[in-house]
Design a protein around this motif. Sequence first.
Motif, PDB file in Angstrom:
ATOM      1  N   GLU A 108      35.689 -11.443   6.354  1.00 39.40           N
ATOM      2  CA  GLU A 108      36.904 -11.768   5.613  1.00 39.40           C
ATOM      3  C   GLU A 108      36.600 -12.704   4.447  1.00 39.40           C
ATOM      4  N   GLY A 109      37.070 -12.323   3.279  1.00 35.71           N
ATOM      5  CA  GLY A 109      36.910 -13.157   2.100  1.00 35.71           C
ATOM      6  C   GLY A 109      35.626 -12.921   1.321  1.00 35.71           C
ATOM      7  N   VAL A 110      34.670 -12.185   1.881  1.00 39.32           N
ATOM      8  CA  VAL A 110      33.412 -11.919   1.192  1.00 39.32           C
ATOM      9  C   VAL A 110      33.571 -10.637   0.385  1.00 39.32           C
ATOM     10  N   SER A 111      33.241 -10.685  -0.888  1.00 41.39           N
ATOM     11  CA  SER A 111      33.397  -9.529  -1.760  1.00 41.39           C
ATOM     12  C   SER A 111      32.434  -8.415  -1.385  1.00 41.39           C
ATOM     13  N   PRO A 112      32.897  -7.168  -1.442  1.00 41.25           N
ATOM     14  CA  PRO A 112      31.992  -6.046  -1.196  1.00 41.25           C
ATOM     15  C   PRO A 112      30.828  -6.101  -2.186  1.00 41.25           C
ATOM     16  N   GLY A 113      29.662  -5.787  -1.737  1.00 41.53           N
ATOM     17  CA  GLY A 113      28.486  -5.815  -2.592  1.00 41.53           C
ATOM     18  C   GLY A 113      27.801  -7.162  -2.651  1.00 41.53           C
ATOM     19  N   TYR A 114      28.368  -8.177  -2.007  1.00 41.48           N
ATOM     20  CA  TYR A 114      27.776  -9.512  -1.931  1.00 41.48           C
ATOM     21  C   TYR A 114      27.643  -9.888  -0.455  1.00 41.48           C
ATOM     22  N   PRO A 115      26.620  -9.380   0.232  1.00 43.62           N
ATOM     23  CA  PRO A 115      26.507  -9.644   1.669  1.00 43.62           C
ATOM     24  C   PRO A 115      26.288 -11.124   1.985  1.00 43.62           C
ATOM     25  N   LEU A 116      26.904 -11.566   3.070  1.00 47.99           N
ATOM     26  CA  LEU A 116      26.748 -12.940   3.535  1.00 47.99           C
ATOM     27  C   LEU A 116      25.329 -13.119   4.051  1.00 47.99           C
ATOM     28  N   THR A 117      24.657 -14.156   3.583  1.00 50.54           N
ATOM     29  CA  THR A 117      23.267 -14.407   3.964  1.00 50.54           C
ATOM     30  C   THR A 117      23.049 -15.909   4.067  1.00 50.54           C
ATOM     31  N   THR A 118      21.804 -16.307   4.286  1.00 48.76           N
ATOM     32  CA  THR A 118      21.461 -17.728   4.379  1.00 48.76           C
ATOM     33  C   THR A 118      20.334 -18.044   3.406  1.00 48.76           C
ATOM     34  N   VAL A 119      20.153 -19.334   3.166  1.00 45.34           N
ATOM     35  CA  VAL A 119      19.059 -19.782   2.311  1.00 45.34           C
ATOM     36  C   VAL A 119      17.723 -19.350   2.907  1.00 45.34           C
ATOM     37  N   ALA A 120      17.559 -19.507   4.220  1.00 43.23           N
ATOM     38  CA  ALA A 120      16.298 -19.142   4.873  1.00 43.23           C
ATOM     39  C   ALA A 120      15.985 -17.659   4.681  1.00 43.23           C
TER      40      ALA A 120
END
Length: 122
Positions: free
Chosen positions: A29-41
Amino acid sequence: MLKHLLPVAVMLCAAPAVAQYVGPAGAPEGVSPGYPLTTVAEIKADPRDDANVTLEGFLIRQIDRETYVFRDDTGEIEVEIDEDDFPRQPVSETTRVRIEGEVDTHLLRDTDIDADRVMILE
Protein backbone atom coordinates in the motif's frame (compact mmCIF):
# COMPACT_ATOMS: atom_id res chain seq x y z
CA MET A 1 -35.66 -0.49 -33.28
CA LEU A 2 -32.39 1.00 -34.53
CA LYS A 3 -33.65 4.38 -33.31
CA HIS A 4 -33.81 2.98 -29.74
CA LEU A 5 -30.42 1.25 -29.86
CA LEU A 6 -28.48 4.30 -31.03
CA PRO A 7 -28.67 6.18 -27.66
CA VAL A 8 -27.60 3.02 -25.81
CA ALA A 9 -24.63 2.52 -28.15
CA VAL A 10 -23.58 6.16 -27.68
CA MET A 11 -23.79 5.83 -23.88
CA LEU A 12 -21.68 2.66 -23.90
CA CYS A 13 -18.98 4.26 -26.01
CA ALA A 14 -18.87 7.36 -23.80
CA ALA A 15 -18.78 5.44 -20.50
CA PRO A 16 -15.35 5.36 -18.84
CA ALA A 17 -13.57 2.03 -18.65
CA VAL A 18 -13.72 0.51 -15.18
CA ALA A 19 -10.97 -1.88 -14.09
CA GLN A 20 -12.30 -5.11 -12.66
CA TYR A 21 -9.07 -6.58 -11.27
CA VAL A 22 -9.75 -7.94 -7.78
CA GLY A 23 -6.52 -9.86 -7.06
CA PRO A 24 -3.68 -8.70 -4.81
CA ALA A 25 -1.90 -5.46 -5.54
CA GLY A 26 1.52 -5.62 -7.14
CA ALA A 27 3.07 -3.37 -4.51
CA PRO A 28 2.55 -2.70 -0.80
CA GLU A 29 0.00 0.00 0.00
CA GLY A 30 1.27 3.42 -0.99
CA VAL A 31 4.23 2.15 -3.04
CA SER A 32 4.09 3.21 -6.68
CA PRO A 33 4.04 0.47 -9.31
CA GLY A 34 7.47 0.08 -10.85
CA TYR A 35 9.24 1.17 -7.65
CA PRO A 36 9.63 -2.02 -5.59
CA LEU A 37 10.13 -1.70 -1.85
CA THR A 38 13.70 -2.62 -0.96
CA THR A 39 16.40 -1.95 1.64
CA VAL A 40 19.77 -0.24 1.67
CA ALA A 41 21.48 -3.60 2.27
CA GLU A 42 19.81 -5.13 -0.81
CA ILE A 43 20.86 -2.21 -2.99
CA LYS A 44 24.46 -2.31 -1.77
CA ALA A 45 24.66 -6.12 -2.16
CA ASP A 46 23.55 -5.97 -5.81
CA PRO A 47 23.58 -2.40 -7.17
CA ARG A 48 21.85 -2.15 -10.54
CA ASP A 49 22.28 1.21 -12.24
CA ASP A 50 18.99 3.00 -13.03
CA ALA A 51 16.91 0.42 -11.13
CA ASN A 52 13.75 1.96 -9.65
CA VAL A 53 13.49 1.47 -5.88
CA THR A 54 11.45 2.50 -2.86
CA LEU A 55 13.12 2.96 0.52
CA GLU A 56 11.49 3.66 3.89
CA GLY A 57 13.44 5.13 6.76
CA PHE A 58 15.00 8.42 7.84
CA LEU A 59 17.06 11.27 6.39
CA ILE A 60 19.59 11.50 9.19
CA ARG A 61 21.91 14.19 7.87
CA GLN A 62 22.21 16.80 5.13
CA ILE A 63 25.57 16.78 3.34
CA ASP A 64 25.00 19.68 0.94
CA ARG A 65 22.09 21.52 -0.67
CA GLU A 66 20.59 18.42 -2.36
CA THR A 67 22.47 15.48 -0.82
CA TYR A 68 21.36 13.64 2.31
CA VAL A 69 22.26 10.49 4.22
CA PHE A 70 19.33 8.07 4.37
CA ARG A 71 19.14 5.27 6.97
CA ASP A 72 16.88 2.25 7.27
CA ASP A 73 17.19 -0.79 9.54
CA THR A 74 19.83 -2.30 7.23
CA GLY A 75 22.25 0.56 6.58
CA GLU A 76 22.93 4.02 5.18
CA ILE A 77 23.15 5.43 1.66
CA GLU A 78 23.43 8.90 0.15
CA VAL A 79 20.35 10.29 -1.59
CA GLU A 80 20.19 13.21 -3.99
CA ILE A 81 16.90 15.07 -3.61
CA ASP A 82 16.15 18.04 -5.88
CA GLU A 83 14.53 20.95 -4.05
CA ASP A 84 11.27 20.55 -6.00
CA ASP A 85 11.05 16.84 -4.97
CA PHE A 86 11.53 17.57 -1.26
CA PRO A 87 8.34 17.66 0.91
CA ARG A 88 7.04 21.10 1.83
CA GLN A 89 6.58 20.00 5.47
CA PRO A 90 9.56 20.14 7.84
CA VAL A 91 11.68 16.97 7.88
CA SER A 92 14.12 16.05 10.64
CA GLU A 93 16.21 12.98 11.49
CA THR A 94 13.16 11.55 13.31
CA THR A 95 10.70 11.99 10.43
CA ARG A 96 9.93 8.68 8.70
CA VAL A 97 10.00 9.08 4.90
CA ARG A 98 9.42 7.02 1.78
CA ILE A 99 11.79 7.69 -1.11
CA GLU A 100 11.10 6.54 -4.65
CA GLY A 101 14.04 6.90 -6.99
CA GLU A 102 16.74 5.34 -9.12
CA VAL A 103 19.95 3.61 -8.13
CA ASP A 104 23.06 5.40 -9.41
CA THR A 105 26.28 3.40 -9.59
CA HIS A 106 29.60 5.16 -10.11
CA LEU A 107 33.16 4.12 -10.95
CA LEU A 108 34.96 6.25 -8.38
CA ARG A 109 32.42 6.71 -5.58
CA ASP A 110 29.77 4.77 -3.71
CA THR A 111 26.36 3.89 -5.10
CA ASP A 112 23.65 6.41 -4.25
CA ILE A 113 19.98 7.11 -4.95
CA ASP A 114 18.57 9.85 -7.18
CA ALA A 115 15.15 10.59 -5.65
CA ASP A 116 12.14 11.06 -7.91
CA ARG A 117 9.68 11.50 -5.05
CA VAL A 118 9.88 11.91 -1.25
CA MET A 119 6.86 11.44 1.00
CA ILE A 120 6.45 11.81 4.75
CA LEU A 121 5.01 8.69 6.39
CA GLU A 122 2.64 9.14 9.30
